[in-house]
Design an enzyme around this catalytic site. Structure first.
Site, PDB file in Angstrom:
ATOM      1  N   TYR A 102     -56.959  -4.809 -38.839  1.00 30.59           N
ATOM      2  CA  TYR A 102     -57.682  -4.356 -40.122  1.00 30.59           C
ATOM      3  C   TYR A 102     -58.909  -5.289 -41.094  1.00 30.59           C
ATOM      4  O   TYR A 102     -59.871  -5.032 -41.352  1.00 30.59           O
ATOM      5  CB  TYR A 102     -56.733  -3.912 -40.964  1.00 30.59           C
ATOM      6  CG  TYR A 102     -57.178  -3.585 -43.098  1.00 30.59           C
ATOM      7  CD1 TYR A 102     -57.387  -3.527 -43.125  1.00 30.59           C
ATOM      8  CD2 TYR A 102     -56.287  -5.431 -43.292  1.00 30.59           C
ATOM      9  CE1 TYR A 102     -57.957  -2.950 -44.339  1.00 30.59           C
ATOM     10  CE2 TYR A 102     -57.110  -5.220 -44.973  1.00 30.59           C
ATOM     11  CZ  TYR A 102     -57.750  -3.953 -44.754  1.00 30.59           C
ATOM     12  OH  TYR A 102     -58.300  -3.619 -46.690  1.00 30.59           O
ATOM     13  N   LYS A 109     -62.835  -6.306 -42.234  1.00 30.15           N
ATOM     14  CA  LYS A 109     -63.689  -7.252 -42.826  1.00 30.15           C
ATOM     15  C   LYS A 109     -63.678  -8.341 -43.282  1.00 30.15           C
ATOM     16  O   LYS A 109     -65.113  -8.024 -43.869  1.00 30.15           O
ATOM     17  CB  LYS A 109     -62.576  -7.362 -44.130  1.00 30.15           C
ATOM     18  CG  LYS A 109     -61.405  -5.665 -44.481  1.00 30.15           C
ATOM     19  CD  LYS A 109     -62.455  -5.356 -45.783  1.00 30.15           C
ATOM     20  CE  LYS A 109     -61.485  -3.498 -46.097  1.00 30.15           C
ATOM     21  NZ  LYS A 109     -62.222  -2.684 -46.515  1.00 30.15           N
ATOM     22  N   SER A 146     -61.700  -8.064 -48.402  1.00 27.48           N
ATOM     23  CA  SER A 146     -60.215  -8.362 -49.384  1.00 27.48           C
ATOM     24  C   SER A 146     -59.685 -10.034 -49.553  1.00 27.48           C
ATOM     25  O   SER A 146     -60.046 -10.887 -48.525  1.00 27.48           O
ATOM     26  CB  SER A 146     -59.743  -7.476 -48.259  1.00 27.48           C
ATOM     27  OG  SER A 146     -57.927  -7.726 -48.780  1.00 27.48           O
TER      28      SER A 146
HETATM   29  P1  NAD Z   1     -57.463   4.666 -49.992  1.00 20.64           P
HETATM   30  O1  NAD Z   1     -57.425   5.122 -48.680  1.00 20.64           O
HETATM   31  O2  NAD Z   1     -56.571   5.161 -51.137  1.00 20.64           O
HETATM   32  O3  NAD Z   1     -59.306   5.430 -49.966  1.00 20.64           O
HETATM   33  C1  NAD Z   1     -60.211   5.125 -49.227  1.00 20.64           C
HETATM   34  C2  NAD Z   1     -60.820   6.433 -49.113  1.00 20.64           C
HETATM   35  O4  NAD Z   1     -61.831   6.602 -47.830  1.00 20.64           O
HETATM   36  C3  NAD Z   1     -60.086   8.104 -48.895  1.00 20.64           C
HETATM   37  O5  NAD Z   1     -60.128   8.298 -50.088  1.00 20.64           O
HETATM   38  C4  NAD Z   1     -60.401   7.778 -47.512  1.00 20.64           C
HETATM   39  O6  NAD Z   1     -60.522   9.075 -47.257  1.00 20.64           O
HETATM   40  C5  NAD Z   1     -61.954   7.868 -47.204  1.00 20.64           C
HETATM   41  N1  NAD Z   1     -61.813   7.557 -46.026  1.00 20.64           N
HETATM   42  C6  NAD Z   1     -61.263   7.015 -44.867  1.00 20.64           C
HETATM   43  N2  NAD Z   1     -62.409   7.015 -43.726  1.00 20.64           N
HETATM   44  C7  NAD Z   1     -63.573   7.492 -43.800  1.00 20.64           C
HETATM   45  C8  NAD Z   1     -64.518   8.138 -43.281  1.00 20.64           C
HETATM   46  N3  NAD Z   1     -64.783   7.057 -42.174  1.00 20.64           N
HETATM   47  N4  NAD Z   1     -65.464   8.287 -43.773  1.00 20.64           N
HETATM   48  C9  NAD Z   1     -65.043   9.421 -45.753  1.00 20.64           C
HETATM   49  N5  NAD Z   1     -64.198   8.806 -45.889  1.00 20.64           N
HETATM   50  C10 NAD Z   1     -63.565   8.068 -45.462  1.00 20.64           C
HETATM   51  O7  NAD Z   1     -57.650   3.031 -50.211  1.00 20.64           O
HETATM   52  P2  NAD Z   1     -57.561   2.164 -51.270  1.00 20.64           P
HETATM   53  O8  NAD Z   1     -57.089   1.955 -51.320  1.00 20.64           O
HETATM   54  O9  NAD Z   1     -58.991   2.700 -52.474  1.00 20.64           O
HETATM   55  O10 NAD Z   1     -58.996   1.366 -50.887  1.00 20.64           O
HETATM   56  C11 NAD Z   1     -60.250   1.507 -50.901  1.00 20.64           C
HETATM   57  C12 NAD Z   1     -60.806   0.427 -50.192  1.00 20.64           C
HETATM   58  O11 NAD Z   1     -60.446  -1.069 -50.767  1.00 20.64           O
HETATM   59  C13 NAD Z   1     -60.675  -0.055 -48.298  1.00 20.64           C
HETATM   60  O12 NAD Z   1     -62.359  -0.260 -47.655  1.00 20.64           O
HETATM   61  C14 NAD Z   1     -59.554  -0.851 -47.724  1.00 20.64           C
HETATM   62  O13 NAD Z   1     -59.624  -2.172 -47.158  1.00 20.64           O
HETATM   63  C15 NAD Z   1     -60.284  -2.594 -49.562  1.00 20.64           C
HETATM   64  N6  NAD Z   1     -59.045  -2.933 -50.423  1.00 20.64           N
HETATM   65  C16 NAD Z   1     -58.079  -2.817 -50.550  1.00 20.64           C
HETATM   66  C17 NAD Z   1     -56.846  -3.206 -51.134  1.00 20.64           C
HETATM   67  C18 NAD Z   1     -55.500  -2.614 -51.066  1.00 20.64           C
HETATM   68  O14 NAD Z   1     -54.642  -3.380 -51.701  1.00 20.64           O
HETATM   69  N7  NAD Z   1     -55.203  -1.247 -51.885  1.00 20.64           N
HETATM   70  C19 NAD Z   1     -57.188  -3.987 -51.164  1.00 20.64           C
HETATM   71  C20 NAD Z   1     -58.206  -4.914 -50.353  1.00 20.64           C
HETATM   72  C21 NAD Z   1     -59.445  -4.359 -49.936  1.00 20.64           C
HETATM   73  C1  WQD Z   2     -46.323  -7.962 -51.394  1.00 13.78           C
HETATM   74  C2  WQD Z   2     -45.842  -9.107 -51.504  1.00 13.78           C
HETATM   75  C3  WQD Z   2     -43.600  -8.637 -49.308  1.00 13.78           C
HETATM   76  C4  WQD Z   2     -42.877  -4.495 -49.307  1.00 13.78           C
HETATM   77  C5  WQD Z   2     -51.488  -6.574 -48.293  1.00 13.78           C
HETATM   78  C6  WQD Z   2     -52.432  -6.771 -46.948  1.00 13.78           C
HETATM   79  C7  WQD Z   2     -53.814  -7.197 -47.865  1.00 13.78           C
HETATM   80  C8  WQD Z   2     -54.805  -6.417 -49.014  1.00 13.78           C
HETATM   81  C9  WQD Z   2     -53.068  -6.221 -50.444  1.00 13.78           C
HETATM   82  C10 WQD Z   2     -56.209  -4.852 -48.454  1.00 13.78           C
HETATM   83  C11 WQD Z   2     -45.351  -9.830 -49.940  1.00 13.78           C
HETATM   84  C12 WQD Z   2     -44.064  -8.324 -50.249  1.00 13.78           C
HETATM   85  C13 WQD Z   2     -44.427  -5.520 -49.391  1.00 13.78           C
HETATM   86  C14 WQD Z   2     -41.704  -3.958 -49.225  1.00 13.78           C
HETATM   87  C15 WQD Z   2     -41.760  -6.918 -49.915  1.00 13.78           C
HETATM   88  N1  WQD Z   2     -54.683  -4.958 -48.801  1.00 13.78           N
HETATM   89  N2  WQD Z   2     -42.826  -7.168 -49.919  1.00 13.78           N
HETATM   90  N3  WQD Z   2     -40.542  -5.273 -49.162  1.00 13.78           N
HETATM   91  O1  WQD Z   2     -48.889  -8.357 -47.659  1.00 13.78           O
HETATM   92  O2  WQD Z   2     -49.472  -9.426 -50.182  1.00 13.78           O
HETATM   93  O3  WQD Z   2     -51.170  -7.605 -48.972  1.00 13.78           O
HETATM   94  O4  WQD Z   2     -52.228  -5.177 -49.707  1.00 13.78           O
HETATM   95  O5  WQD Z   2     -57.299  -5.123 -47.925  1.00 13.78           O
HETATM   96  O6  WQD Z   2     -54.564  -7.607 -47.016  1.00 13.78           O
HETATM   97  O7  WQD Z   2     -52.025  -7.014 -46.189  1.00 13.78           O
HETATM   98  O8  WQD Z   2     -49.132  -6.372 -49.882  1.00 13.78           O
HETATM   99  O9  WQD Z   2     -47.749  -5.132 -51.134  1.00 13.78           O
HETATM  100  O10 WQD Z   2     -47.661  -5.490 -48.659  1.00 13.78           O
HETATM  101  O11 WQD Z   2     -47.013  -6.951 -49.986  1.00 13.78           O
HETATM  102  O12 WQD Z   2     -40.973  -7.491 -49.776  1.00 13.78           O
HETATM  103  O13 WQD Z   2     -41.323  -3.126 -48.767  1.00 13.78           O
HETATM  104  O14 WQD Z   2     -44.159  -7.851 -51.620  1.00 13.78           O
HETATM  105  O15 WQD Z   2     -43.440  -9.483 -47.980  1.00 13.78           O
HETATM  106  O16 WQD Z   2     -44.918 -10.745 -49.980  1.00 13.78           O
HETATM  107  P1  WQD Z   2     -49.043  -8.228 -48.461  1.00 13.78           P
HETATM  108  P2  WQD Z   2     -48.166  -5.869 -49.753  1.00 13.78           P
END
Ligand code: NAD
Ligand code: WQD
Length: 338
Positions: A151, A155, A127
């Protein structure tokens, strides 16, 4: 094409990635404990692609069950994409042990079982949070890393563990993909993001305001040193992100060792620009109020995605308006999620 194990494949990014992999002809097995997903997402992936995938419901930390997945695979598993994990920043502050245990132990067990079965290609969901509060933007992969919440620390720790495994076993290939802010949904509107409870992230919050489930958006601060004072992020269409994984699977076939890529568009948009784009997509105003800053937020974070362009032959194709149209289409077609 080959057989890919996708952990967490029923989730938001995982389901879109399974769809792209099936369309490219890969065979897929998903391991997901369904803690944050529904089986229906993968049923829809099968319907959209006209192809079958295998879903095994268990926790990645269950070593015996995971071992059986590798041992009983109909064709040998050649690579793993590891999405499974917990991802809510706020919850991780409340429940750090849950986050460290789930994210780190699942990765340790997964890599151990992969090594037992001679599988040496892993793609990990990292991330942009690993850049902490970047000194400047856009960020390149060699920027210093830090973490500010449990979190993010999971990572960063997992990245370090995988680097160490690669150092000890140079034939163990790892792609660390640092996603920026995934939004949007498949253009069919049949799969998308289905958060539990009140969304933490901006896009699903806005679509729930637009559909009338939430009253108004709180904009978390308008006094940042950004053009309009609100936070700037690199929103990336989830279909572009999913296609980045297909490119990473291909890259690992070259046995490159450890590779790290930013997956973002390279463009930052503010919260107010996001609101306007959703207004264009829906034809409706987004009621919002300016609130205080959210603790832990940074002013601006966006990617330099040039390395992924050069080495993966990947770049994002969809613009912000397309992301918002597809998010809104998914919300309209599925007002209560799956
Ligand atoms: P999500 O929660 O939709 O998907 C994660 C999946 O993993 C879910 O289906 C959940 O049921 C499964 N899961 C969780 N713990 C588990 C375990 N112990 N064993 C088996 N299955 C398990 O999330 P997402 O948004 O699709 O994110 C996927 C990955 O990408 C995550 O690792 C997340 O940290 C990373 N990521 C997400 C974002 C974002 O903003 N969505 C950004 C950067 C990184
Ligand atoms: C985006 C922008 C908020 C909600 C998070 C995790 C990051 C990654 C992506 C997993 C920011 C603003 C948000 C609201 C708002 N995930 N905001 N009102 O914080 O960039 O990143 O998701 O790895 O690790 O921290 O994403 O969508 O929460 O916010 O004003 O109700 O929207 O302040 O500027 P963020 P976000």
């Amino acid at each position: 094409m080959g057989h890919i194990l996708v952990t967490g494949g029923a989730g938001y990014i995982g389901s879109h990635t399974c769809l792209e992999l099936l369309e490219q002809g890969y065979e897929i097995t998903v391991v997901d404990n369904l803690s944050n997903a529904k089986r229906e997402s993968l049923r829809r992936v099968e319907r959209l692609t006209g192809r079958h995938l295998k879903l095994v419901v268990h926790d990645v930390r269950d070593r015996q069950a995971l071992d059986a997945v590798f041992a009983r695979a109909s064709t040998p598993i050649e690579a793993v994409i590891h999405f499974a994990g917990l991802k809510a920043v706020g919850e991780s502050v409340e429940k750090p042990l849950l986050y460290y245990h789930t994210n780190i132990v699942s990765t340790l067990v997964l890599v151990e079982v992969m090594l037992d079965h001679g599988v040496n290609r892993l793609i990990f969901s990292s991330s942009c949070t690993v850049y902490g509060d970047p000194a400047s933007v856009p960020v390149t992969e060699d920027f210093p890393c830090s973490c500010t919440n449990p979190y993010g620390c999971t990572k960063l720790t997992i990245e370090q563990i995988l680097k160490d495994v690669n150092r000890a076993r140079p034939d163990f290939n790892v792609a660390l993909l640092r996603y920026f802010n995934p939004v949007g949904a498949h253009p069919s509107g049949d799969i998308g993001e289905d958060p539990n409870g009140i969304p933490n992230n901006l896009a699903p919050y806005i679509t729930q305001v637009l559909i009338g489930k939430l009253a108004e958006l709180q904009v978390h601060g308008n006094d940042y040193p950004t053009p309009d004072g609100t936070g700037v992020r690199d929103y990336i269409h989830v279909v572009d992100l999913a296609r980045g994984h297909v490119k990473a699977v291909e890259k690992l076939k070259e046995n490159p060792g450890i590779v790290i890529y930013n997956l973002g568009t390279g463009r930052g948009y503010s919260v107010l620009e996001m609101i306007r784009s959703f207004e264009r997509a829906s034809g409706k105003p987004v009621p919002f109020a300016i609130g205080p800053r959210r603790s832990g937020d940074v002013a601006a974070n966006f990617a330099d995605p040039a390395k992924a362009g050069l080495e993966l032959g990947w770049q994002a194709e969809f613009d912000l308006d397309q992301m918002c149209r597809d998010s809104w289409n998914w919300q309209l077609k599925n007002p209560d999620g799956y």
